[in-house]
Design a protein around this motif. Structure first.
Motif, mmCIF file in Angstrom:
data_model
loop_
_atom_site.group_PDB
_atom_site.id
_atom_site.type_symbol
_atom_site.label_atom_id
_atom_site.label_comp_id
_atom_site.label_asym_id
_atom_site.label_seq_id
_atom_site.Cartn_x
_atom_site.Cartn_y
_atom_site.Cartn_z
ATOM 1 N N GLU A 4 -4.918 1.240 -7.887
ATOM 2 C CA GLU A 4 -5.648 0.828 -6.685
ATOM 3 C C GLU A 4 -4.751 -0.087 -5.859
ATOM 4 O O GLU A 4 -3.952 -0.834 -6.400
ATOM 5 N N GLY A 5 -4.871 -0.021 -4.573
ATOM 6 C CA GLY A 5 -4.119 -0.908 -3.695
ATOM 7 C C GLY A 5 -2.668 -0.462 -3.517
ATOM 8 O O GLY A 5 -2.254 0.568 -4.034
ATOM 9 N N PRO A 6 -1.909 -1.259 -2.779
ATOM 10 C CA PRO A 6 -0.524 -0.879 -2.485
ATOM 11 C C PRO A 6 0.379 -0.998 -3.714
ATOM 12 O O PRO A 6 0.123 -1.801 -4.612
ATOM 13 N N THR A 7 1.415 -0.211 -3.740
ATOM 14 C CA THR A 7 2.403 -0.248 -4.812
ATOM 15 C C THR A 7 3.556 -1.151 -4.380
ATOM 16 O O THR A 7 4.187 -0.900 -3.358
#
Length: 58
Positions: A4-7
């Motif tokens: 979930e979310g940015p890498t």
């Protein structure tokens, strides 16, 4: 990739470079420390060179 979310680090090599830069910064600031108990041993072996044998035979 993050679940979930940015890498932050898409590749392991990116993360590795980031980690190295963090350690380098800590070293420059004098903040890096690693403490670990260890057992240190030394193995001592007597080695005769082949040339020593040749000189004894002559």
């Amino acid at each position: 990739m993050a679940a979930e979310g940015p890498t932050e680090h898409e590749f392991v090599s990116d993360w590795y470079a980031w980690q190295r830069s963090c350690v380098a910064q800590e070293l420059q600031e004098g903040a890096y420390e690693y403490r670990r108990d260890v057992d240190a041993y030394a193995l001592v072996a007597k080695v005769r060179l082949a040339t020593e044998e040749l000189f004894k035979m002559a």
